[in-house]
Design an enzyme around this catalytic site. Structure first.
Site, PDB file in Angstrom:
ATOM      1  N   HIS A   1       2.008 -24.938 -10.968  1.00  0.00           N
ATOM      2  CA  HIS A   1       1.831 -24.747 -12.412  1.00  0.00           C
ATOM      3  C   HIS A   1       0.621 -25.561 -12.843  1.00  0.00           C
ATOM      4  O   HIS A   1       0.323 -26.608 -12.271  1.00  0.00           O
ATOM      5  CB  HIS A   1       3.088 -25.240 -13.138  1.00  0.00           C
TER       6      HIS A   1
ATOM      7  N   GLN B   1      11.150 -26.960 -12.443  1.00  0.00           N
ATOM      8  CA  GLN B   1      12.006 -25.846 -12.041  1.00  0.00           C
ATOM      9  C   GLN B   1      13.068 -26.270 -11.037  1.00  0.00           C
ATOM     10  O   GLN B   1      13.896 -25.455 -10.638  1.00  0.00           O
ATOM     11  CB  GLN B   1      11.146 -24.727 -11.426  1.00  0.00           C
TER      12      GLN B   1
ATOM     13  N   LYS C   1      14.243 -26.948 -20.130  1.00  0.00           N
ATOM     14  CA  LYS C   1      14.531 -25.978 -19.070  1.00  0.00           C
ATOM     15  C   LYS C   1      15.920 -26.188 -18.454  1.00  0.00           C
ATOM     16  O   LYS C   1      16.332 -25.413 -17.591  1.00  0.00           O
ATOM     17  CB  LYS C   1      13.459 -26.057 -17.974  1.00  0.00           C
TER      18      LYS C   1
ATOM     19  N   ASP D   1       6.814 -32.366  -9.083  1.00  0.00           N
ATOM     20  CA  ASP D   1       7.015 -31.616 -10.312  1.00  0.00           C
ATOM     21  C   ASP D   1       8.366 -30.920 -10.186  1.00  0.00           C
ATOM     22  O   ASP D   1       8.500 -29.925  -9.472  1.00  0.00           O
ATOM     23  CB  ASP D   1       5.883 -30.596 -10.479  1.00  0.00           C
TER      24      ASP D   1
ATOM     25  N   CYS E   1       0.959 -19.654 -16.189  1.00  0.00           N
ATOM     26  CA  CYS E   1       0.260 -20.934 -16.038  1.00  0.00           C
ATOM     27  C   CYS E   1       0.049 -21.262 -14.559  1.00  0.00           C
ATOM     28  O   CYS E   1       0.239 -22.414 -14.126  1.00  0.00           O
ATOM     29  CB  CYS E   1       1.006 -22.063 -16.735  1.00  0.00           C
TER      30      CYS E   1
END
Length: 408
Positions: free
Chosen positions: A121, A201, A224, A198, A361
């Site tokens: 991303h 997700q 999220k 990261d 993105c």
């Protein structure tokens, strides 16, 4: 777990859109919020709204207890050693930029290497790209396999003794690829590099244990994972956070201020300048309670079942191209031949089906996939096989609609 009972706790999902029951398949962009989270935020503003850490009055004490109580919930959620390692931020983007600014730009120099992948991303790509420009470090990429995964052999070939920082997504927001973070961290550390993850997700869908992963930094967002927007987390090992400079200067993060110099509060507060995101933290704490009541193992199991069903059903749609590996997290990215993803998403929306369309993105990955955009259906704890059936019916109706347009 009873999915119908879980779904009933999300008020927004009971409505109709364009005359059809809402089928929400865009949780990778932002998840919906259960009533428990909404009520927790409402209760904060109704009963304890006050600034934290500063006042000695009752409301201030209540607010501080709620805010710091949420930090402890986050600590347990990711299994950090102490709450000092949990920094509240605006979200994953801010968290990753903090590491790039306060660590990479301060400690990297010309000749060093920053390693990532082209599937990241933009929030886990641009900060390192720009840090490399400022420091003179080399920006390197682990190559992708044809199915959009990375092999540990390629990781070993890419990371060298010059590598000082590795940053990779736990889960790709486009392909759903789940990366072997623990093994990558081990390789990075063997070369003396710092490991940043990261988990935007990953944290909503998988059990995260930062001590087991042995990552040095990990970032994720509340919105999220059934929490409110505007709140996120940066986990960092104390040894790194202590030597980093603050990200923002001002109130709340200072210890003493003199005319020509100042000193900072201890961790974690030296990174939380200004009035913090108090209601957001309270809401995130409530979201963590909600997820842990269900169980992260159960959430992962449910989503794995859903994505397997989705892959099976979508693969039967003629002209549909699916991107990414067979084994993945709870999302499917695809294109329907001769139909632009934005047109596809518009037609699906007319049937009350919400999917994401665009480059997500992740423009370097789009270029690698040789497409300008894709459609993406992403699942969460409130989704069912019936939702996927509705998506398939919507895709067939879209094909029929555009077939008639082309024929006409």
């Amino acid at each position: 777990m009873n999915i119908k009972e879980i779904k009933a706790q999300f008020p927004i999902l009971s409505q109709q859109v364009n005359g059809h029951p809402l089928v929400y398949l865009d949780s990778a962009a932002t998840s919906q919020k259960p009533i428990q989270v909404i009520e927790a935020i409402d209760e904060y503003y109704k009963k304890m709204n006050s600034n934290v850490h500063r006042g000695v009055h009752t409301l201030g004490t209540w607010a501080t207890d709620a805010y710091e109580g949420a930090r402890e919930k986050v600590r347990k959620f990711v299994n950090a050693k102490e709450t000092a390692e949990i920094i509240f931020t605006r979200g994953t983007t801010t968290s990753l930029n903090m590491v790039a600014t306060c660590y990479a730009r301060e400690f990297l120099q010309e000749g060093d290497e920053i390693v990532t992948t082209i599937m990241e991303h933009h929030s886990n790509f641009i900060p390192w790209q720009q840090a490399a420009k400022v420091t003179g470090a080399t920006f390197k990429f682990i190559p992708l396999q044809p199915d959009g995964t990375v092999s540990l052999e390629d990781v070993k070939k890419t990371i060298t003794d010059k590598t000082k920082l590795v940053s990779i997504a736990y889960v790709s927001n486009v392909t759903g690829t789940i990366h072997p973070i623990k093994e990558i961290a081990e390789i990075a550390h063997a070369h003396g590099a710092v490991m940043c993850v990261d988990a935007a997700q990953g944290a909503p869908h998988l059990k995260v244990d930062v001590q087991d992963l042995d990552c040095d930094f990990l970032a994720f967002s509340g919105h999220k994972m059934a929490g409110p927007t505007g709140i996120g987390v940066l986990y960092g090992k104390r040894s790194f956070l202590e030597k980093m400079v603050p990200y923002e200067f001002g109130g709340e993060m200072i210890d003493f201020v003199e005319l020509y110099d100042s000193t900072w509060k201890e961790l974690p507060w030296k990174f939380e300048g200004g009035t913090p995101i108090i209601a957001g933290a309270v809401g995130l704490g409530a979201a963590i309670d909600f997820l842990q009541d269900i169980g992260m193992d159960e959430i992962e199991r449910h989503e794995k079942q859903l994505v397997h069903y989705a892959m099976e059903q979508l693969s039967a749609v003629e002209g549909l191209t699916i991107y990414g590996p067979k084994e993945r997290s709870g999302l499917v990215t695809f294109n329907l031949s001769d139909v632009h993803p934005h047109d596809l998403a518009t037609v699906l929306d007319s049937y009350g089906i919400a999917v994401r369309a665009g480059h997500h993105c992740a423009q370097p990955l789009m270029k690698w996939l040789q497409v300008s955009a894709t459609a993406r259906a992403s699942f969460y704890i409130y989704n069912t096989e019936e939702d996927i059936d509705a998506l398939v019916k919507g895709l067939l109706k879209t094909k029929e609609y555009f077939g008639n347009v082309f024929l006409g």
